[in-house]
Design an enzyme around this catalytic site. Structure first.
Site, PDB file in Angstrom:
ATOM      1  N   GLU A 323       6.947   6.537   8.138  1.00  0.00           N
ATOM      2  CA  GLU A 323       5.837   6.240   9.038  1.00  0.00           C
ATOM      3  C   GLU A 323       5.831   4.814   9.597  1.00  0.00           C
ATOM      4  O   GLU A 323       4.809   4.134   9.565  1.00  0.00           O
ATOM      5  CB  GLU A 323       4.505   6.499   8.313  1.00  0.00           C
TER       6      GLU A 323
HETATM    7  C1  TNX Z   1       1.927  11.185   4.559  1.00  0.00           C
HETATM    8  S1  TNX Z   1       4.484  11.595   2.999  1.00  0.00           S
HETATM    9  C2  TNX Z   1       2.384  10.060   3.917  1.00  0.00           C
HETATM   10  C3  TNX Z   1       1.523   9.390   2.921  1.00  0.00           C
HETATM   11  C4  TNX Z   1       0.143   9.964   2.914  1.00  0.00           C
HETATM   12  C5  TNX Z   1       0.195  11.471   2.990  1.00  0.00           C
HETATM   13  C6  TNX Z   1      -1.152  12.120   2.911  1.00  0.00           C
HETATM   14  C7  TNX Z   1       4.705  10.282   3.506  1.00  0.00           C
HETATM   15  C8  TNX Z   1       6.069   9.912   3.401  1.00  0.00           C
HETATM   16  N1  TNX Z   1       3.679   9.581   4.022  1.00  0.00           N
HETATM   17  O1  TNX Z   1       1.517   8.013   3.171  1.00  0.00           O
HETATM   18  O2  TNX Z   1      -0.485   9.554   1.745  1.00  0.00           O
HETATM   19  O3  TNX Z   1       0.815  11.842   4.185  1.00  0.00           O
HETATM   20  O4  TNX Z   1      -1.056  13.514   2.860  1.00  0.00           O
END
Ligand code: TNX
Length: 507
Positions: A323
């Protein structure tokens, strides 16, 4: 729902017997009380025997010294059930190492006849034999014990059977992690991935950068718990987990999800960045290490990783990589992954890291169902499967469950959905991992509710091939293990599919 397999097979056997042909396919074992044996995950093979073994509260134990973890687990199991050890007892329990290549590094045999024989090539395999026996025996001490005669031969489908806990958004006390490891062991999980750092908190003491714990450890998501683990505590946890067949896989999430680090050491941020405060929100994607200052960032990354690797002997080390959009993202992932490899370990990166030029040995963790991972698979990257619509158990046990996310799937992630996943669709999969993020999960009881019984489905997906699985059979076996979960103090979701809904249940 399908008709229980046992009934169909019995009927077929009966018809064949009437026709004078006999029964080629034996039904799954039928225990003394008429139920299928409650082993979760379902073993590869269970051969029923004719009778049953009865014994009172003493057995003669013959345990191989070379299998310390299994031996300890077996002694604890027997002691917990009030079964004394006496060399003169009529019933013998034997734990033995055998050379049987078909069992691999984690497989085992468990035979119940005149006595109980557990065999495997390794301590790990024997440990799993003990866990199957633990499930077959009652959860509480009895005046005497009855076990159906049976022969189990069991080998896992996948080597990576994981659970991931986000201790960064909301901290989990050390005592909870120990309990979690005990519970994971019962279902033959072998990886506990700890998401140790994120925007809302930094949970691991780094001696070269003490403010990470002092400042970064003092924040949490709103309503969540703050805190950090000392290196000494983490070393103890690693040993505790190792003794139970579980490898702890640390994750330090970089180059994004780092607000807690930036708040601790402002120089890690680019010069114009104004927001350097601790963060307690839930939005993501706003913080990043200053990739334009390699002379500051890479010594930091190296210093942190050196201490992390010194604590965690895990071959695989997670470096995050999720992200974040940044022109130097690929370069950061490639460089950091190479650093981990040069330190003799195997990096894991979230799926987005597949854009970086890394060696094909780098593990990728898939989390978006529709992410185009095929090119990375073609390059040879092994995959840990956590597609969110099956494995994100911060989503509801049912649609609309309070304090759950639903961004990935509006209907939540119910038990049956997890159970229906087939990892074989991904040819380079090393296994699966259930993930609990903690933006909304702040108390131990809530963690229990999200994890159980869904982790049991994750365990069976990882252990048992899809061709042998059926949800009705799983529901029956898992339903029967409820006293075991109660005995472990688990405040599970009262799952209606297992017959657990109703009065007096944990919510
Ligand atoms: C996505 S999974 C994220 C997390 C969040 C989650 C909540 C991922 C690699 N990143 O930072 O906590 O969704 O569902």
């Amino acid at each position: 729902m399908t008709t229980p397999f046992r009934f169909e097979v019995l009927l077929a056997c009966l018809l064949l017997a009437v026709a004078g042909i006999g029964c080629a396919h034996r039904p799954p074992v039928v225990a003394a009380d008429g139920e299928a044996p409650r082993i979760v995950p379902l073993p590869q093979r269970v051969e029923p025997g004719a009778g049953e073994l009865r014994f009172a509260r003493e057995v003669a134990l013959d345990a191989a010294d070379a299998a310390p973890n299994a031996g300890r687990a077996l002694r604890e199991l027997l002691a917990g059930l009030g079964i004394a050890l006496n060399d003169a007892a009529a019933t013998h329990v034997r734990l033995q190492l055998t050379e049987d290549a078909a069992l691999g590094g984690e497989g085992y045999r468990l035979a119940v006849a005149d006595g109980i024989v557990l065999s495997a090539r390794t301590d790990a395999g024997l440990f799993y034999a003990v866990q199957s026996l633990r499930q077959l025996l009652p959860a509480q001490a009895q005046p005497d014990y009855r076990l159906p005669h049976l022969a189990v031969v069991d080998v896992p489908s996948y080597p990576w059977r994981g659970v991931s806990l986000d201790v960064a958004r909301s901290f989990l006390p050390m005592a909870y992690l120990e309990r979690q490891i005990d519970r994971m062991a019962l279902f033959k999980f072998n990886r506990l991935h700890l998401h140790l750092t994120d925007d809302q908190g930094w949970r691991i003491e780094i001696k070269r950068y003490p403010k990470l714990a002092e400042i970064g450890g003092a924040s949490a998501v709103k309503g969540g718990r703050a805190g950090y683990y000392t290196q000494e505590q983490l070393r103890r946890l690693v040993a505790y987990a190792q003794a139970r067949g579980v490898t702890i896989v640390p994750e330090v999430d970089m180059p994004g999800h780092v607000q807690a680090a930036l708040a601790s050491y402002n120089e890690l941020a680019c010069d114009g960045v104004r927001n350097l405060s601790p963060y307690d929100g839930v939005d993501v994607g706003f913080s990043v290490l200053c990739l334009d200052k390699p002379d500051v960032v890479y010594p930091f990354v190296r210093g942190v990783l050196e201490e992390v690797l010194a604590i965690f002997p895990s071959r695989e080390i997670h470096i995050g990589g999720d992200e974040i959009k940044h022109p130097r993202y690929s370069d950061f992932v490639a460089r950091t992954a190479a650093m981990v490899e040069a330190m003799g370990r195997t990096p894991i990166v979230w799926e987005e890291g597949s854009v970086a030029d890394t060696s094909p040995g780098v593990l990728l963790q898939l989390w978006n169902d529709d992410y185009d991972i095929a090119p990375a698979v073609a390059k040879g990257h092994p995959l840990i499967l956590s597609p969110c619509s099956y494995f994100y158990i911060d989503h509801g046990n049912y649609a609309g469950q309070p304090e759950t996310y639903d961004w990935c799937r509006k209907e939540g992630v119910p038990l049956a959905r997890i159970y229906g996943f087939d990892p074989a669709a991904f040819k380079s999969a090393v296994g699966v991992e259930g993930a609990l993020w903690s933006e909304w999960v702040h108390a131990d009881a809530t963690v229990d509710n999200r994890l159980w019984p869904r982790l049991a489905a994750v365990a069976e997906v990882a252990w048992t091939p899809a061709s042998r699985r059926d949800y009705a059979g799983f529901a029956q076996r898992m339903g029967a293990l409820r006293p075991h979960l109660d005995a472990l103090g688990i405040r599970y979701h009262p799952e209606p599919d297992l017959g657990w809904a109703g009065a007096g249940m944990h919510r």
